[in-house]
Scaffold this motif. Structure first.
Motif, PDB file in Angstrom:
ATOM      1  N   ASN A   1       0.831   3.825  -3.279  1.00  0.00           N
ATOM      2  CA  ASN A   1       0.802   5.395  -2.818  1.00  0.00           C
ATOM      3  C   ASN A   1       1.714   6.324  -3.450  1.00  0.00           C
ATOM      4  O   ASN A   1       1.557   7.229  -3.990  1.00  0.00           O
ATOM      5  CB  ASN A   1       0.406   5.577  -1.524  1.00  0.00           C
TER       6      ASN A   1
ATOM      7  N   ASP B   1       0.705  -1.219   0.046  1.00  0.00           N
ATOM      8  CA  ASP B   1      -0.060   0.010   0.085  1.00  0.00           C
ATOM      9  C   ASP B   1       1.055   1.215   0.087  1.00  0.00           C
ATOM     10  O   ASP B   1       0.462   2.186  -0.718  1.00  0.00           O
ATOM     11  CB  ASP B   1      -0.929   0.099   1.221  1.00  0.00           C
ATOM     12  N   GLU B   2       1.953   1.358   0.930  1.00  0.00           N
ATOM     13  CA  GLU B   2       2.935   2.529   0.851  1.00  0.00           C
ATOM     14  C   GLU B   2       3.473   2.544  -0.481  1.00  0.00           C
ATOM     15  O   GLU B   2       3.563   3.854  -0.949  1.00  0.00           O
ATOM     16  CB  GLU B   2       3.844   2.273   1.974  1.00  0.00           C
TER      17      GLU B   2
ATOM     18  N   ARG C   1       1.791   6.177  -7.368  1.00  0.00           N
ATOM     19  CA  ARG C   1       0.568   7.062  -8.129  1.00  0.00           C
ATOM     20  C   ARG C   1       0.984   8.528  -7.969  1.00  0.00           C
ATOM     21  O   ARG C   1       0.730   9.370  -8.852  1.00  0.00           O
ATOM     22  CB  ARG C   1      -0.600   7.130  -7.088  1.00  0.00           C
TER      23      ARG C   1
END
Length: 210
Positions: free
Chosen positions: A173, A169-170, A176
């Motif tokens: 992000n 997840d880190e 992105r």
């Protein structure tokens, strides 16, 4: 991680697969307009079986990788390896490496730490799905069919700050916000008959299969 499942369960779960659409390379939603990185390996060719030395049935080492055609503004690279066919809601993460230097152009065999192997010094390794900062050797369930292991590389601009052992997840992000280009190489692995034998293809380069 999944090799100890009984073959009957592997067959029962045959239709359950995370899917290629869920790997970060595709889930970013940034493919249109992104530059393409050439990601290759001297150990296997795209969509061919991984030699057993890189799986749970061999030495379990991380394979060698090479990259080219980076954008000139690239400041660092991220490597992410996911199993697109794991019988889980999201692909299993087999490796994360952040902060790779663009000038290096490659990651040597066994560079990522793995069971019994300390890996190369200085790598910033993130958490795999086993919650370890290491290479998680492929080990698909017997009878589940071929699994596609997506080796994904991303060129980043700017200087994102990652935690000591960043997770999926880190990294997602950060990509992105900072991703400039991406590359994809797929290796496969299968236990069709419940044995520990894995189909192999001849390596694409000088490395011999284990």
């Amino acid at each position: 991680m999944l090799e100890k499942l009984p073959e009957v369960i592997g067959h029962a779960l045959h239709g359950m697969r995370a899917g290629l659409d869920k790997i970060v390379f595709n889930a970013l939603g940034m493919r249109q307009g992104m530059a393409s990185i050439a990601l290759t390996s001297v150990a296997f060719v795209d969509h061919a079986p991984l030699p057993s030395r890189y799986t749970a049935d061999g030495e379990g080492l991380s394979p060698p990788l090479q990259w080219a055609d980076l954008p000139t503004e690239t400041t660092s690279l991220v490597l992410l390896v996911e199993d697109a066919d794991s019988p889980t809601p999201n692909p299993l993460v087999h490796a994360i490496v952040v902060g790779l230097r663009p000038s290096e152009g490659k990651l040597d065999e066994a560079a990522i730490p793995s069971p019994g192997n300390g890996g190369a010094a200085g790598l910033h390794v993130g958490r795999n799905s086993g919650l370890q900062a290491a290479w998680l050797p492929p080990d698909p369930p017997p009878g589940h069919g071929a699994h596609r292991y997506a080796f994904q590389i991303f060129a980043l601009g700017g200087a994102p700050l990652f935690s000591a052992t960043p997770g999926r997840d880190e990294v997602f992000n950060a990509l992105r916000e900072h991703a400039l280009a991406s590359g994809l190489l797929i290796g496969t692995c299968e236990r069709p008959d419940g044995s520990i034998k894995i189909k192999e293809a001849a390596p694409a380069g000088p490395l011999a299969a284990g």
